[in-house]
Design a protein around this motif. Structure first.
Motif, PDB file in Angstrom:
ATOM      1  N   SER A  43      51.471 -70.770 -40.673  1.00  0.00           N
ATOM      2  CA  SER A  43      52.726 -70.078 -40.948  1.00  0.00           C
ATOM      3  C   SER A  43      53.670 -71.043 -41.658  1.00  0.00           C
ATOM      4  CB  SER A  43      53.356 -69.587 -39.643  1.00  0.00           C
ATOM      5  OG  SER A  43      53.813 -70.697 -38.891  1.00  0.00           O
ATOM      6  N   ASP A  44      54.791 -70.556 -42.058  1.00  0.00           N
ATOM      7  CA  ASP A  44      55.783 -71.385 -42.748  1.00  0.00           C
ATOM      8  C   ASP A  44      56.628 -72.218 -41.790  1.00  0.00           C
ATOM      9  OD1 ASP A  44      54.947 -70.493 -45.208  1.00  0.00           O
ATOM     10  OD2 ASP A  44      56.394 -68.840 -45.257  1.00  0.00           O
ATOM     11  N   GLU A  45      56.348 -72.129 -40.513  1.00  0.00           N
ATOM     12  CA  GLU A  45      57.126 -72.886 -39.528  1.00  0.00           C
ATOM     13  C   GLU A  45      56.950 -74.388 -39.734  1.00  0.00           C
ATOM     14  OE1 GLU A  45      56.468 -71.723 -35.485  1.00  0.00           O
ATOM     15  OE2 GLU A  45      56.229 -69.624 -36.050  1.00  0.00           O
ATOM     16  N   THR A  46      57.959 -75.154 -39.342  1.00  0.00           N
ATOM     17  CA  THR A  46      57.869 -76.611 -39.430  1.00  0.00           C
ATOM     18  C   THR A  46      57.631 -77.240 -38.059  1.00  0.00           C
ATOM     19  OG1 THR A  46      60.271 -76.804 -39.234  1.00  0.00           O
ATOM     20  CG2 THR A  46      59.334 -76.729 -41.471  1.00  0.00           C
TER      21      THR A  46
END
Length: 147
Positions: A43-46
């Protein structure tokens, strides 16, 4: 459980430790286990990616936990562990959950290794034998066993 953000990647019964035959319902694998994992989605989560290990029969001697590593290659120095297997009770009555946290900088699509090492600082015969029962991945990543 509606709030359980993990999905099953693997389940079975693997006996880690230095005493074969302690558990008759598990395959003995010894002091080290390397599991090939393929990351298929990020996902685009950091935030760090998380895995959840479920074990049974873990007991720790003299605070010597069993480290878990991400992408360790035999013959190289051990990196910083991404988690530990210990007998801390995170959920009352359920002491067998162990959360791993993989920094996003170390997580890419493709092939990786998850390595569980029975703590070698404990004298032979006293090493804790335990069973790995499940590996789950957080739903912010796609993961599967094997390549």
């Amino acid at each position: 459980m509606a709030n359980h953000p993990y999905y099953l990647v693997w389940s079975g019964s693997l006996n880690m430790g230095d005493t074969p035959g302690v558990f008759t319902d598990a395959q003995f694998v010894g002091l080290i286990l390397q599991i090939p994992i393929t990351i298929t989605y990020l996902s685009d989560e950091t935030a760090p990616a998380q895995f959840l290990l479920t074990t049974t029969e873990v007991e720790i001697f003299n605070q010597k936990t069993h480290p878990v590593y991400w992408d360790w290659t035999p013959g190289t120095a051990l990196p910083t562990p991404v988690g530990h297997i210990d007998d801390t009770e995170f959920v009352p009555g359920k002491p067998e959950f162990h959360q791993l946290s993989i920094p996003r900088t170390e997580l890419t699509l493709g092939k990786h290794w998850l390595t569980i090492l029975v703590n070698a600082e404990i004298p032979a015969g006293l090493r804790d034998d335990f069973i790995l029962k499940r590996i789950e991945a957080h739903n912010s990543i796609g993961a599967k066993i094997g390549w």
